[in-house]
Design a protein around this motif. Structure first.
Motif, PDB file in Angstrom:
ATOM      1  N   PHE A 120       0.834  -1.195   0.000  1.00  0.00           N
ATOM      2  CA  PHE A 120       0.000   0.000   0.000  1.00  0.00           C
ATOM      3  C   PHE A 120       0.866   1.242   0.000  1.00  0.00           C
ATOM      4  O   PHE A 120       2.044   1.195   0.336  1.00  0.00           O
ATOM      5  CB  PHE A 120      -0.941   0.024   1.207  1.00  0.00           C
ATOM      6  N   ASP A 121       0.263   2.335  -0.395  1.00  0.00           N
ATOM      7  CA  ASP A 121       0.909   3.635  -0.377  1.00  0.00           C
ATOM      8  C   ASP A 121       0.953   4.120   1.070  1.00  0.00           C
ATOM      9  O   ASP A 121      -0.073   4.203   1.736  1.00  0.00           O
ATOM     10  CB  ASP A 121       0.093   4.595  -1.252  1.00  0.00           C
ATOM     11  N   GLN A 122       2.125   4.452   1.567  1.00  0.00           N
ATOM     12  CA  GLN A 122       2.243   4.877   2.958  1.00  0.00           C
ATOM     13  C   GLN A 122       1.539   6.194   3.232  1.00  0.00           C
ATOM     14  O   GLN A 122       1.270   6.520   4.382  1.00  0.00           O
ATOM     15  CB  GLN A 122       3.709   4.963   3.369  1.00  0.00           C
ATOM     16  N   ALA A 123       1.202   6.940   2.207  1.00  0.00           N
ATOM     17  CA  ALA A 123       0.457   8.187   2.377  1.00  0.00           C
ATOM     18  C   ALA A 123      -1.055   7.941   2.408  1.00  0.00           C
ATOM     19  O   ALA A 123      -1.816   8.851   2.691  1.00  0.00           O
ATOM     20  CB  ALA A 123       0.806   9.159   1.255  1.00  0.00           C
ATOM     21  N   ALA A 124      -1.459   6.716   2.123  1.00  0.00           N
ATOM     22  CA  ALA A 124      -2.889   6.398   2.096  1.00  0.00           C
ATOM     23  C   ALA A 124      -3.477   6.465   3.503  1.00  0.00           C
ATOM     24  O   ALA A 124      -2.822   6.105   4.480  1.00  0.00           O
ATOM     25  CB  ALA A 124      -3.100   5.001   1.519  1.00  0.00           C
ATOM     26  N   PRO A 125      -4.730   6.919   3.607  1.00  0.00           N
ATOM     27  CA  PRO A 125      -5.366   6.977   4.924  1.00  0.00           C
ATOM     28  C   PRO A 125      -5.742   5.585   5.435  1.00  0.00           C
ATOM     29  O   PRO A 125      -5.834   4.629   4.671  1.00  0.00           O
ATOM     30  CB  PRO A 125      -6.622   7.803   4.672  1.00  0.00           C
ATOM     31  N   LEU A 126      -5.959   5.505   6.725  1.00  0.00           N
ATOM     32  CA  LEU A 126      -6.515   4.293   7.320  1.00  0.00           C
ATOM     33  C   LEU A 126      -8.026   4.360   7.122  1.00  0.00           C
ATOM     34  O   LEU A 126      -8.641   5.398   7.306  1.00  0.00           O
ATOM     35  CB  LEU A 126      -6.196   4.228   8.811  1.00  0.00           C
ATOM     36  N   GLU A 127      -8.619   3.267   6.740  1.00  0.00           N
ATOM     37  CA  GLU A 127     -10.054   3.199   6.462  1.00  0.00           C
ATOM     38  C   GLU A 127     -10.717   2.297   7.496  1.00  0.00           C
ATOM     39  O   GLU A 127     -10.310   1.158   7.687  1.00  0.00           O
ATOM     40  CB  GLU A 127     -10.242   2.621   5.068  1.00  0.00           C
ATOM     41  N   VAL A 128     -11.726   2.819   8.191  1.00  0.00           N
ATOM     42  CA  VAL A 128     -12.442   2.068   9.223  1.00  0.00           C
ATOM     43  C   VAL A 128     -13.800   1.650   8.689  1.00  0.00           C
ATOM     44  O   VAL A 128     -14.509   2.453   8.092  1.00  0.00           O
ATOM     45  CB  VAL A 128     -12.648   2.933  10.493  1.00  0.00           C
ATOM     46  N   ARG A 129     -14.161   0.403   8.923  1.00  0.00           N
ATOM     47  CA  ARG A 129     -15.478  -0.111   8.525  1.00  0.00           C
ATOM     48  C   ARG A 129     -16.039  -0.977   9.638  1.00  0.00           C
ATOM     49  O   ARG A 129     -15.293  -1.595  10.384  1.00  0.00           O
ATOM     50  CB  ARG A 129     -15.373  -0.982   7.275  1.00  0.00           C
ATOM     51  N   ALA A 130     -17.354  -1.036   9.704  1.00  0.00           N
ATOM     52  CA  ALA A 130     -18.039  -2.002  10.564  1.00  0.00           C
ATOM     53  C   ALA A 130     -18.508  -3.128   9.660  1.00  0.00           C
ATOM     54  O   ALA A 130     -18.993  -2.875   8.557  1.00  0.00           O
ATOM     55  CB  ALA A 130     -19.220  -1.361  11.271  1.00  0.00           C
ATOM     56  N   GLU A 131     -18.344  -4.367  10.119  1.00  0.00           N
ATOM     57  CA  GLU A 131     -18.726  -5.513   9.303  1.00  0.00           C
ATOM     58  C   GLU A 131     -19.557  -6.481  10.128  1.00  0.00           C
ATOM     59  O   GLU A 131     -19.245  -6.730  11.293  1.00  0.00           O
ATOM     60  CB  GLU A 131     -17.477  -6.235   8.795  1.00  0.00           C
ATOM     61  N   ALA A 132     -20.575  -7.027   9.503  1.00  0.00           N
ATOM     62  CA  ALA A 132     -21.342  -8.093  10.138  1.00  0.00           C
ATOM     63  C   ALA A 132     -20.440  -9.324  10.145  1.00  0.00           C
ATOM     64  O   ALA A 132     -19.966  -9.761   9.106  1.00  0.00           O
ATOM     65  CB  ALA A 132     -22.618  -8.360   9.361  1.00  0.00           C
ATOM     66  N   ALA A 133     -20.184  -9.854  11.321  1.00  0.00           N
ATOM     67  CA  ALA A 133     -19.195 -10.925  11.453  1.00  0.00           C
ATOM     68  C   ALA A 133     -19.796 -12.260  11.872  1.00  0.00           C
ATOM     69  O   ALA A 133     -19.075 -13.213  12.095  1.00  0.00           O
ATOM     70  CB  ALA A 133     -18.129 -10.499  12.453  1.00  0.00           C
TER      71      ALA A 133
END
Length: 76
Positions: A3-16
């Motif tokens: 991944f690109d180190q400048a890329a943001p962290l992406e948070v998601r909620a998932e049905a698990a």
């Protein structure tokens, strides 16, 4: 690096899964959505999982110097 180190962290909620607490959160990074960390399915609803995931992502983001965004929700 996947991944690109400048890329943001992406948070998601998932049905698990089923049961009384079926929601988990995940933190991904980059265009390929490289998995950084995933919680256990211990949240009763999506909003609770997103809130916990955002809290965790802010800690990780501070260490990495990365922006944090929430997908399928509000950008932060």
């Amino acid at each position: 690096m996947p991944f690109d180190q400048a890329a943001p962290l992406e948070v998601r909620a998932e049905a698990a899964g089923g049961g009384a607490k079926p929601w988990a959160w995940t933190i991904h990074r980059g265009a390929t959505r490289c998995l950084v960390v995933r919680s256990r399915p211990e949240y009763r609803d999506r909003a609770e999982a997103l809130e916990a995931g955002l809290k965790a992502a802010r800690k990780v983001g501070a260490r990495l110097g990365a922006e944090v965004v929430v997908r399928d929700g509000v950008l932060t």
